[in-house]
Design an enzyme around this catalytic site. Structure first.
Site, short mmCIF file in Angstrom:
data_model
loop_
_atom_site.label_atom_id
_atom_site.label_comp_id
_atom_site.label_asym_id
_atom_site.label_seq_id
_atom_site.Cartn_x
_atom_site.Cartn_y
_atom_site.Cartn_z
N ASP A 73 23.04 -8.22 6.80
CA ASP A 73 23.90 -7.43 5.92
C ASP A 73 24.55 -6.34 6.76
O ASP A 73 23.91 -5.76 7.64
CB ASP A 73 23.13 -6.86 4.74
N ASP A 162 23.31 -3.04 -4.93
CA ASP A 162 22.39 -2.32 -4.06
C ASP A 162 21.98 -1.04 -4.79
O ASP A 162 22.74 -0.09 -4.87
CB ASP A 162 23.09 -2.01 -2.73
N GLU A 164 19.02 1.77 -4.86
CA GLU A 164 17.91 2.28 -4.06
C GLU A 164 17.97 3.80 -3.99
O GLU A 164 18.67 4.43 -4.77
CB GLU A 164 17.99 1.68 -2.65
#
Length: 274
Positions: A73, A162, A164
């Site tokens: 990534d 994503d 987090e």
């Protein structure tokens, strides 16, 4: 008996008081200014940015008996990526950061997203969520409109959310667990309405527990991409019996962030096809 001229004492007292207030003001503002300086600029976040700091490093992944497929990534901070070298090393799939919040698009997105595709990889795009800035639906739309869409060409993976640690402030973006679950659902529902696909969820088990209360309601529809820099994946977030992908290191060859897809290459193709 001393003689005091009119106005001779008060100005000195005012000056002293002014200096004292200025000193107090500096003392009060310095810590906040230092904290602001320590925070990265908006837009600079990327997958796994907080993993080492909050979750740590727990050893090197061991070879597994099951077939797994190497991936990477990438984000804007990595600039132009050497895709031919990665392809030759065995990397077969890649995700590129497309967007963050509703204020950032990756300036290297075209080179990274198209470059991986052009060497033969199966590729996808991800969005770095900032739940404290705008709604989940708003960010999903921004993502789709700036590279996060999907097409059934057998080479394009569904978009990834994503979600987090917040690199810009409070770990959970100032949201309760229930509010965070609502924000994520808003994003996922909007993404599916726009693309017809269920987005992948990228997260770390410790953050998921802290910020969603270890909610298990997304596991039936949304593939899990787990972040853990360790010899094994460890305990997964609630609901998921298995992971689809595992970000296992931030210090891999050519580019740092390397991943393993939980299956052979034909399973990566299956995810691309839906």
């Amino acid at each position: 008996m001393p003689v005091h001229r009119p106005g001779s004492v008060r100005p000195r007292r005012l000056l002293s008081a002014g200096l004292l207030l200025a000193a107090l003001s500096l003392g009060l503002t310095a810590p906040a200014d230092a904290a602001d300086t320590a925070r990265p600029p908006r837009g600079s976040a990327h997958m796994g940015m907080g993993v080492l700091a909050h979750d740590g490093q727990h050893g090197t992944p061991a070879p597994t008996a099951a077939t797994q497929t190497e991936g990477v990534d990438v984000a804007g901070y990595q600039g132009n990526v050497d895709w031919p070298t990665l392809w030759s090393s065995g990397v077969k799939w890649a995700y590129t950061k497309a967007t963050e919040g509703t204020y950032y698009t990756n300036p290297y997105f075209a080179q990274q997203y198209n470059g991986s595709y052009n060497v033969g990889m199966i590729r996808g795009a991800y969005h770095f969520a900032t739940p404290d800035t705008t709604s989940g639906a708003t960010q999903a739309n921004y993502f789709v409109d700036h590279g996060g869409g999907w097409s059934k060409d057998g080479r394009t993976l569904p978009g990834t959310l994503d979600i987090e640690w917040n690199p810009y402030g409070a770990e959970c973006y100032g949201k309760s667990a229930s509010a965070m679950v609502g924000w994520i659902a808003d994003f996922l529902n909007t993404y599916k309405a726009r693309t017809g696909r269920d987005a992948v969820i990228y997260t770390a088990a410790s953050w998921w527990s802290d910020c969603t209360g270890n909610y298990g309601g997304f596991a039936s529809a949304n593939p899990l991409w787990i972040a853990r820099y360790a010899s094994e994946v460890g305990t997964l977030p609630a609901g998921w019996a298995y992971y689809t992908a595992w970000q296992y290191t931030s210090s891999g060859p050519t580019v740092g962030d390397h991943d393993r897809f939980n299956g052979a290459l034909d399973r990566v193709v299956a995810l691309a096809n839906g």
